[in-house]
Design a protein around this motif. Structure first.
Motif, PDB file in Angstrom:
ATOM      1  N   TRP A  58      80.726 -47.851  15.582  1.00 43.14           N
ATOM      2  CA  TRP A  58      79.941 -48.213  16.773  1.00 43.14           C
ATOM      3  C   TRP A  58      78.662 -48.934  16.359  1.00 43.14           C
ATOM      4  O   TRP A  58      78.283 -49.939  16.972  1.00 43.14           O
ATOM      5  N   LEU A  59      78.011 -48.426  15.326  1.00 43.01           N
ATOM      6  CA  LEU A  59      76.810 -49.086  14.822  1.00 43.01           C
ATOM      7  C   LEU A  59      77.125 -50.488  14.303  1.00 43.01           C
ATOM      8  O   LEU A  59      76.384 -51.436  14.560  1.00 43.01           O
ATOM      9  N   LEU A  60      78.237 -50.606  13.581  1.00 44.28           N
ATOM     10  CA  LEU A  60      78.645 -51.925  13.102  1.00 44.28           C
ATOM     11  C   LEU A  60      78.912 -52.875  14.266  1.00 44.28           C
ATOM     12  O   LEU A  60      78.515 -54.042  14.233  1.00 44.28           O
ATOM     13  N   ASP A  61      79.574 -52.353  15.291  1.00 45.15           N
ATOM     14  CA  ASP A  61      79.913 -53.193  16.434  1.00 45.15           C
ATOM     15  C   ASP A  61      78.670 -53.636  17.192  1.00 45.15           C
ATOM     16  O   ASP A  61      78.561 -54.790  17.616  1.00 45.15           O
ATOM     17  N   LEU A 115      92.210 -45.600  13.251  1.00 43.20           N
ATOM     18  CA  LEU A 115      91.792 -46.937  13.669  1.00 43.20           C
ATOM     19  C   LEU A 115      91.776 -47.049  15.187  1.00 43.20           C
ATOM     20  O   LEU A 115      90.912 -47.721  15.763  1.00 43.20           O
ATOM     21  N   GLY A 116      92.723 -46.385  15.845  1.00 39.07           N
ATOM     22  CA  GLY A 116      92.756 -46.409  17.306  1.00 39.07           C
ATOM     23  C   GLY A 116      91.499 -45.837  17.918  1.00 39.07           C
ATOM     24  O   GLY A 116      91.016 -46.333  18.942  1.00 39.07           O
ATOM     25  N   GLY A 117      90.916 -44.786  17.299  1.00 39.42           N
ATOM     26  CA  GLY A 117      89.669 -44.231  17.819  1.00 39.42           C
ATOM     27  C   GLY A 117      88.550 -45.260  17.837  1.00 39.42           C
ATOM     28  O   GLY A 117      87.826 -45.376  18.822  1.00 39.42           O
ATOM     29  N   SER A 118      88.427 -46.034  16.764  1.00 36.57           N
ATOM     30  CA  SER A 118      87.371 -47.056  16.709  1.00 36.57           C
ATOM     31  C   SER A 118      87.650 -48.201  17.672  1.00 36.57           C
ATOM     32  O   SER A 118      86.735 -48.726  18.315  1.00 36.57           O
ATOM     33  N   LEU A 119      88.924 -48.602  17.788  1.00 37.43           N
ATOM     34  CA  LEU A 119      89.258 -49.705  18.689  1.00 37.43           C
ATOM     35  C   LEU A 119      89.119 -49.297  20.154  1.00 37.43           C
ATOM     36  O   LEU A 119      88.678 -50.086  20.986  1.00 37.43           O
ATOM     37  N   PHE A 120      89.489 -48.060  20.486  1.00 34.09           N
ATOM     38  CA  PHE A 120      89.289 -47.577  21.849  1.00 34.09           C
ATOM     39  C   PHE A 120      87.804 -47.483  22.176  1.00 34.09           C
ATOM     40  O   PHE A 120      87.370 -47.782  23.290  1.00 34.09           O
ATOM     41  N   MET A 121      87.021 -47.039  21.192  1.00 36.85           N
ATOM     42  CA  MET A 121      85.576 -46.988  21.375  1.00 36.85           C
ATOM     43  C   MET A 121      85.030 -48.370  21.697  1.00 36.85           C
ATOM     44  O   MET A 121      84.189 -48.537  22.578  1.00 36.85           O
ATOM     45  N   GLN A 122      85.545 -49.384  21.015  1.00 36.03           N
ATOM     46  CA  GLN A 122      85.086 -50.750  21.233  1.00 36.03           C
ATOM     47  C   GLN A 122      85.545 -51.291  22.579  1.00 36.03           C
ATOM     48  O   GLN A 122      84.781 -51.911  23.312  1.00 36.03           O
ATOM     49  N   SER A 123      86.813 -51.054  22.929  1.00 35.17           N
ATOM     50  CA  SER A 123      87.350 -51.606  24.176  1.00 35.17           C
ATOM     51  C   SER A 123      86.774 -50.918  25.402  1.00 35.17           C
ATOM     52  O   SER A 123      86.640 -51.538  26.460  1.00 35.17           O
ATOM     53  N   ARG A 124      86.435 -49.645  25.297  1.00 35.14           N
ATOM     54  CA  ARG A 124      85.867 -48.919  26.430  1.00 35.14           C
ATOM     55  C   ARG A 124      84.370 -49.126  26.564  1.00 35.14           C
ATOM     56  O   ARG A 124      83.751 -48.590  27.485  1.00 35.14           O
ATOM     57  N   GLU A 125      83.797 -49.875  25.640  1.00 39.01           N
ATOM     58  CA  GLU A 125      82.372 -50.223  25.697  1.00 39.01           C
ATOM     59  C   GLU A 125      81.495 -48.978  25.833  1.00 39.01           C
ATOM     60  O   GLU A 125      80.669 -48.865  26.740  1.00 39.01           O
ATOM     61  N   TYR A 177      82.993 -38.974  21.265  1.00 34.27           N
ATOM     62  CA  TYR A 177      84.361 -39.469  21.394  1.00 34.27           C
ATOM     63  C   TYR A 177      85.142 -39.294  20.094  1.00 34.27           C
ATOM     64  O   TYR A 177      86.302 -38.889  20.106  1.00 34.27           O
ATOM     65  N   GLY A 178      84.506 -39.589  18.948  1.00 37.69           N
ATOM     66  CA  GLY A 178      85.182 -39.414  17.676  1.00 37.69           C
ATOM     67  C   GLY A 178      85.547 -37.964  17.418  1.00 37.69           C
ATOM     68  O   GLY A 178      86.674 -37.653  17.009  1.00 37.69           O
ATOM     69  N   PHE A 179      84.603 -37.059  17.672  1.00 37.56           N
ATOM     70  CA  PHE A 179      84.855 -35.639  17.433  1.00 37.56           C
ATOM     71  C   PHE A 179      85.932 -35.101  18.363  1.00 37.56           C
ATOM     72  O   PHE A 179      86.855 -34.404  17.938  1.00 37.56           O
ATOM     73  N   SER A 180      85.835 -35.414  19.644  1.00 35.92           N
ATOM     74  CA  SER A 180      86.800 -34.887  20.616  1.00 35.92           C
ATOM     75  C   SER A 180      88.188 -35.482  20.395  1.00 35.92           C
ATOM     76  O   SER A 180      89.199 -34.789  20.580  1.00 35.92           O
TER      77      SER A 180
END
Length: 242
Positions: free
Chosen positions: A56-59, A128-138, A148-151
């Motif tokens: 998230w920080l990178l994004d 990888l899906g966790g990071s991509l979902f984090m990105q797509s869900r803004e 989100y990562g922990f849950s």
């Protein structure tokens, strides 16, 4: 409230295994014993909890268009979003390597039982899906990304722990020969997915807009009577034409 809703939705409604069927290779291969399932599940929780907020920080500060403005106004037009996959995977691989070193140091037996599937967390599509979902869900804040990562890791952990407990007990059951092994495991996984998806109604119910009923009850009654009279007139006209 937003954190709590995201927490429960990520575990039950948007479960990585039962909603998106991500990470099925490790899920099926390492779920024969509860002990190994707990070890791998804990490793997945750690990796997701660390990599999702880091990505998230990178994004936010590197990859998005205009994210490099903190370096100076001359970098405002830079868009490095095409590097998302490379940097996300690099972050995940680094964390998985750290987990592998720690597990090998403090629990050699667990390291041996997990075998090749521990380093394969780096290419586990659930991570990888966790990071991509984090990105797509803004996801807007760092704490929400951490949540989100922990849950999401908790959801994957519960999935593999549940199927491991069932597979240990099912060894003593009279399963038909053609369904033994992966056959009955896939059937159980599908049934568990149906059960987890049923939580969606509890966590998302009431979000939709209720239809408005403008006017008083008397006005509504008049409108209903006018509608009935209109239908009766149309029926009579049809009969007359026939």
């Amino acid at each position: 409230m937003e954190h709590l809703e995201l927490f429960f939705k990520s575990i039950f409604v948007d479960n990585m295994v039962f909603a998106y069927f991500l990470g099925m290779c490790s899920y099926l291969a390492v779920s024969k014993k509860v002990s190994t399932a707990v070890g791998l599940g804990a490793a997945v929780i750690f990796v997701l909890t660390v990599t999702v907020p880091l990505n998230w920080l990178l994004d936010q500060y590197v990859l998005q268009e205009g994210a490099l403005t903190w370096l100076g106004p001359e970098f405002a037009d830079y868009d490095l979003s095409f590097l998302s996959f490379i940097l996300f995977i690099a972050t995940i691989a680094t964390m998985v390597q750290l987990v592998e070193i720690v597990v090998e140091k403090f629990s050699p037996s667990l390291y041996t039982s997990l075998g090749i599937f521990l380093p394969l967390i780096a290419v586990n599509c659930a991570i990888l899906g966790g990071s991509l979902f984090m990105q797509s869900r803004e996801i807007e804040t760092f704490t929400l990304a951490l949540n989100y990562g922990f849950s999401s890791g908790i959801g994957w952990f519960l999935a593999i722990l549940a199927i491991a407990a069932i597979r240990e007990k099912i060894r003593y059951s009279n399963v038909p020969a053609p369904l033994r092994g992966l056959g009955i495991t896939f059937i159980i996984t599908g049934l568990m997915a149906i059960g987890f998806m049923s939580f969606g109604g509890m966590l998302t119910g009431g979000d939709g807009e209720t239809p408005s009923t403008e006017g008083t009850p008397d006005d509504l009654g008049v409108k209903i009577e006018e509608s009935v009279k209109t239908n009766e007139t149309a029926e009579v006209s049809n009969i007359t034409i026939k």
